[in-house]
Design an enzyme around this catalytic site. Structure first.
Site, short mmCIF file in Angstrom:
data_model
loop_
_atom_site.label_atom_id
_atom_site.label_comp_id
_atom_site.label_asym_id
_atom_site.label_seq_id
_atom_site.Cartn_x
_atom_site.Cartn_y
_atom_site.Cartn_z
N THR A 40 0.82 -1.23 0.12
CA THR A 40 0.06 -0.03 0.13
C THR A 40 0.83 1.24 -0.06
O THR A 40 0.63 2.30 -0.49
CB THR A 40 -0.96 0.13 1.28
OG1 THR A 40 -1.81 -1.34 1.15
CG2 THR A 40 -1.94 1.26 1.34
N SER A 45 -1.91 8.35 -2.53
CA SER A 45 -1.96 9.56 -3.10
C SER A 45 -0.74 10.50 -2.69
O SER A 45 -0.71 11.67 -3.19
CB SER A 45 -3.29 10.48 -2.47
OG SER A 45 -4.42 9.61 -2.85
N HIS A 49 -2.18 14.64 4.75
CA HIS A 49 -3.44 15.26 5.43
C HIS A 49 -3.38 16.06 6.57
O HIS A 49 -2.60 15.77 7.70
CB HIS A 49 -4.47 14.28 5.48
CG HIS A 49 -4.91 13.30 4.42
ND1 HIS A 49 -5.78 13.72 3.17
CD2 HIS A 49 -4.50 12.11 3.85
CE1 HIS A 49 -5.78 12.79 2.54
NE2 HIS A 49 -5.04 11.87 2.66
N GLU A 335 -5.56 2.47 6.59
CA GLU A 335 -6.03 3.15 5.51
C GLU A 335 -5.81 4.58 5.49
O GLU A 335 -5.23 4.97 6.43
CB GLU A 335 -7.52 2.74 4.93
CG GLU A 335 -8.37 2.93 5.96
CD GLU A 335 -9.74 2.64 5.61
OE1 GLU A 335 -10.12 2.50 4.50
OE2 GLU A 335 -10.50 2.74 6.61
N CYS A 400 14.74 11.17 -19.00
CA CYS A 400 13.49 12.00 -18.92
C CYS A 400 13.53 12.84 -17.27
O CYS A 400 13.31 13.80 -17.23
CB CYS A 400 12.41 11.11 -18.77
SG CYS A 400 12.29 10.21 -20.48
N CYS A 440 16.09 3.71 -20.33
CA CYS A 440 17.15 3.60 -19.42
C CYS A 440 16.98 2.16 -18.75
O CYS A 440 18.08 1.64 -18.25
CB CYS A 440 17.06 4.43 -18.26
SG CYS A 440 15.45 4.73 -17.23
#
Lengths: 477, 442
Positions: A40, A45, A49, A335, A400, A440
């Protein structure tokens, strides 16, 4: 006999390991994958928070506030990318204003600083990229973004430097209570320990339920994401959340600490705890919903991915000693906002351990850690200095993201160093750019093989079974 | 602020950079440097070990490395200096003095800055990756761009897989279908989203048909199975909107997926410099001299627009090299005030023609014959390629077949254009246009 065995080397296990390493104890972390940060923790994201979301009084709320407050200082001590960019929860319908007020109220109860509702005009000036459909927003200036890999590696490496052992590629099969603690049978032998800390993410219930009658029920909740090119990373500067609408729970649009634009996640309960596939429907949902938050969502994806949140049926984190299994401590159901909470969970569990089994402080604890230098971010003077130190910093491997051989060697040679291509990618960003390792990867594979002293055919993407090369030319002709 | 001063820096030592360097050197530019990021000159040609290169340039069939070698030898004989294993990391310019600053680094010299009067952009292109295609499914090992697979097979002598499905029918994918087969892999199918192939007809015949490899047009990939290594992929037919048609899914077990879904000019440095870009090609907008919106900065080869044939790259680069030399020798550029702006003719591409290189033409600066290259956006049969100057037809070329995978070209004549431009100006047309379009047969 170990004092403590931590199961799982994600951000939770690593944070706990780091905190526990401040005291004199013999600690082992067991991880089933070939690297830390493989579950996880690697697919989320990347948000620190502010803490308005969780129900007041919950562990989530308490640890979120604490974690959010710890993050900046920790990012300096352990050298990982973190930025306090502020977040906005967008309200698209006057009828939903009540929900925004509720969120504000909840945040204030939780102790989030600086929360307020901003009206359209101020919202537009705060975030010019926001869609005209947004009528108001909850502004949380303490919201931030963090590199989830960077945070996890920093915690784990620092724990390792402070004496915690890590054993990778070791899957826990069974746990049983013994006279003195627990016996853990794994794919690589048996271990005995006085305390067990269960930080096994989506597998935490399976472990817990082996020793405890009060069962946990963890459902993997899949979230799909779409990551956009750095060319459009500047579209927004704040993290944009959405109030839930008739279409369901909203999704976010955020810059990442590395300057990409991230959109997602969806939320779908799945059965398979390894199901990190993306779907056409999921990716389309992400892009459709994201387009609500920003005026013009550019179609510049460079990759999509999905992660699994370990959702526990009770809705809150389950952290503490199992009621009927002394010495078995859960850090389960972590979570969202688990990434933000991780440092606080580390503290919380360490505190608990200290109460259960006091140990003296360790002299010479090393509180800081230096990350891998980034040539892409370095000033010309810093670049020069790095190249003087090691000319490999002038040899570009990933064009890149401008990652050099020097950075890749650093990633391999450091504590808990990378042994896989994904490990290199997450530590250095080689292969994370717009060509997604097209140019690469053969070069990185060659460097890994040379450094690890193995043939290139043994190098994997993410552990055994994910080899890149299947043989030699004409072998099967 | 610079460590060195040079007349001309050429960024990229592949076919475009080499041909540009040779041309510039032959035109008298001796204070120049080619900067190549790889350890060898030749660029992507080094891994293109198949033959078919050079039919136009040398009237013989060479392999990629042989073709590159001709130009390497030529530039060496001319004494063109090179830096290999050197990466250009920044490009900027001073609008007042016109000086360009090329920041590069390598193991020997560390980070250094070169001040140049002119720059030729010749960085080539890269392949579109899986992420940009948003293909759903797992993300296991065994997914390669066709070019990455080509590197493994042709440079390292290693096989990236045994059972292969190829998505996209670009030329590298077609070439790799044949190569993988010859090296002992089983290529099961090539799936192409469009109703036509993105590659050259000759490659479809020689790389697929000759090896009984099926090409499924109007098909796409809808799922990738396999958590560690690819185990299989699902392909489905698409409707006219390119959406998969439910019920047409077919599963192919395989351990490898190759992607050949288009090439993208690699213009990161051009963007840093502030060059004006074409949204269609992803390359710079250039005039007849292949000069970009920044005076003294030229572009050629696949960084400008993706070519089918290296012969055309060499020709284009030769033009860029000669024009850069002319610039250095004091010829007028588009920013010189004594050049009449109104003589700049825009090339308008409509009705099936997607873009053109060059995008503008100044008759005074063009050679007697100017080749204009472009691609069409669809497959056309029995149509006419029409070229107009304002409303006056310049040419109408009947075409039995035109396809996006095959670059088209027309030739403009300087004398004719000068006459027409003069006439247009006299008639009060301030910005005359050339139009290229696909038309029905009369």
């Amino acid at each position: 006999m170990y004092d403590i065995i931590i199961i799982g080397a994600g951000v939770t296990g690593s944070a706990i390991a780091r905190e526990l390493s401040k005291r004199k104890r013999k600690i082992l972390v067991l991880e089933k994958e070939s690297d830390i940060c493989e579950g996880t923790s690697k697919a989320n994201s990347g948000i620190a928070h502010s803490g308005y979301d969780a129900a007041p009084g919950s562990l989530k709320a308490k640890l979120n506030i604490r974690g959010s407050r710890m993050m900046e200082q920790l990012s300096k001590e352990l050298d990982f990318p973190y930025k306090r960019n502020g977040s906005l929860v967008l309200c698209f319908d006057e009828a939903d204003r009540g929900k925004l007020e509720d969120l504000l109220e909840r945040g204030r109860k939780n102790g989030v600083e600086g929360l307020r509702i901003v009206e359209r005009e101020e919202l537009k000036s705060l975030e010019p990229g926001v869609s005209d459909r947004a009528v108001a927003a909850l502004y949380a200036p303490t919201g931030g973004i963090v590199c989830p890999f960077g945070l996890t590696y920093a915690l784990a490496e620092n724990a390792a430097v402070n004496g915690v052992e890590f054993q990778l590629n070791t899957k826990v099969e069974t746990i049983e209570k013994t006279q003195e603690g627990y016996r853990i049978r794994t794919s690589r032998g048996e271990f005995v320990t006085r305390f067990v800390i269960n930080a096994a993410g989506v597998y935490a219930a399976d472990l817990h339920n082996q020793v405890c009658e009060k069962k946990l029920r963890i459902t993997p909740r899949k979230g799909e994401y779409c990551l956009m090119d750095k060319q459009v990373g500047g579209l927004v500067t704040h993290t944009l959340f959405q109030l839930p609408t008739a279409l369901g729970k909203g999704i976010l649009v955020t810059p990442t600490v590395h300057g990409n634009l991230l959109t997602g996640p969806t939320a779908l309960d799945v059965e398979d705890p390894e199901d990190v596939s993306t779907t056409a429907a999921g990716l389309s949902e992400v892009l459709t919903k994201a387009a609500m938050s920003v005026g013009n969502l550019p179609n510049k994806p460079i990759t999509s991915f999905s992660g699994l949140r370990a959702h526990e049926a009770g809705g809150d984190f389950v952290i503490g000693q199992a009621p009927d299994a002394p010495g078995f401590i859960d850090a389960a159901g972590i979570e969202s906002p688990g990434l933000t909470c991780a440092p606080a969970i580390g503290e919380y569990v360490a505190q608990l351990l200290q109460e259960l089994d006091p140990a003296p402080e360790k002299e010479g604890f090393i509180a800081t850690r230096k990350g891998i230098p980034s040539m892409a971010l370095a000033t010309p003077e810093e670049k020069d200095a790095l190249i003087r130190e090691d000319p490999a910093y002038a040899h570009v491997i990933c064009r890149c993201e401008l990652v050099t051989e020097g950075e890749i060697l650093n990633a391999i040679r450091r504590p808990l160093g990378a042994t896989t291509l994904d490990g290199i990618k997450r530590r250095t960003r080689a292969g994370m750019g717009r060509c997604q390792a097209g140019f690469c990867s053969p070069k990185t594979v060659a460097i890994l093989a040379r450094e690890l002293g193995v043939d290139e055919s043994e190098i994997t993407k993410s552990g055994d079974g994910s080899q890149f090369i299947t043989g030699k030319d004409k072998e099967n002709v | 602020m610079s460590d060195r001063k040079l007349d001309l820096v050429i960024i990229g030592g592949g076919p475009a950079g080499l041909a540009a360097a040779a041309a510039a050197s032959e035109a008298g530019v001796k204070d120049l440097l080619v900067i190549e990021r790889d350890r060898k000159l030749g660029g992507i040609l080094n891994q293109c070990i198949h033959n078919g290169f050079g039919l136009h340039t040398f009237k013989e069939e060479l392999t990629g490395p042989e073709y590159a070698d001709r130009y390497i030898k030529k530039t060496q004989a001319l004494g063109v200096p090179f830096l290999t294993d050197t990466m250009v990391v920044d490009l900027s310019w001073d609008q007042e003095t016109g000086a360009k600053f090329v920041t590069a680094m390598n193991k020997e010299s560390g980070l250094f800055v070169i001040e140049a009067k002119a720059v030729i952009l010749a960085m080539g292109c890269r392949e579109r990756a899986r992420g940009a295609l948003n293909i759903p499914g797992y993300r296991p090992a065994g997914i390669y761009s066709a070019g990455t697979a080509q590197y493994y097979v042709n440079i390292e002598g290693r096989m990236p897989g045994k059972e292969v499905v190829i998505l996209g029918s670009g030329d590298i994918g077609l070439i790799m279908a044949r190569r993988m087969t010859l090296e002992g892999a089983k290529v099961k199918v090539v799936a192409e989203l469009m109703p036509y192939s993105g590659g050259l007809k000759r490659n479809i015949v020689q790389c697929l048909n000759d090896f009984d490899i099926p090409l499924k047009l109007s098909h796409t990939l809808v799922d990738i199975k396999g958590k560690k290594r690819v185990e299989g992929v699902t392909i489905a037919q698409v409707d006219e909107n390119r959406k998969p048609i439910p019920g047409t899914e077919e599963y192919y077990s395989c351990d490898t997926l190759l992607l050949s879904c288009g090439l993208i000019p690699e213009n990161e440095l051009s963007l840093m410099l502030g060059v004006e870009m074409s949204p269609v090609t992803g390359g710079a907008l250039v005039n007849e001299s292949l000069e970009t919106s920044i005076p003294g900065v030229y572009a050629c080869g696949n960084v400008l627009h993706v070519h089918d044939l290296v012969d055309y790259v060499s020709g284009e680069a030769d033009t860029a090299g000669r024009n850069a030399a002319a610039f250095l020798q004091g010829a007028q550029t588009q920013n010189d005030t004594n050049v009449k702006k109104e003589t700049e003719i825009k090339i308008r591409t409509v009705d099936g023609v997607r873009y053109s290189v060059p995008a503008t033409v100044r008759p005074e600066h063009m050679s007697d014959m100017l080749t204009v290259r472009f691609r069409v956006g669809n497959e056309y049969r029995d149509k006419v390629l029409a070229v107009y100057f304002e409303d006056e037809p310049l040419m109408k070329l009947p075409k039995r077949i035109m396809a996006p995978g095959e670059m088209e070209q027309i030739i403009l004549q300087k004398k004719k254009l000068e006459e027409l431009a003069e006439k247009a100006l006299a008639a009060g047309v301030s910005a005359p246009q050339i139009t290229i379009r696909v038309e029905e047969k009369a």
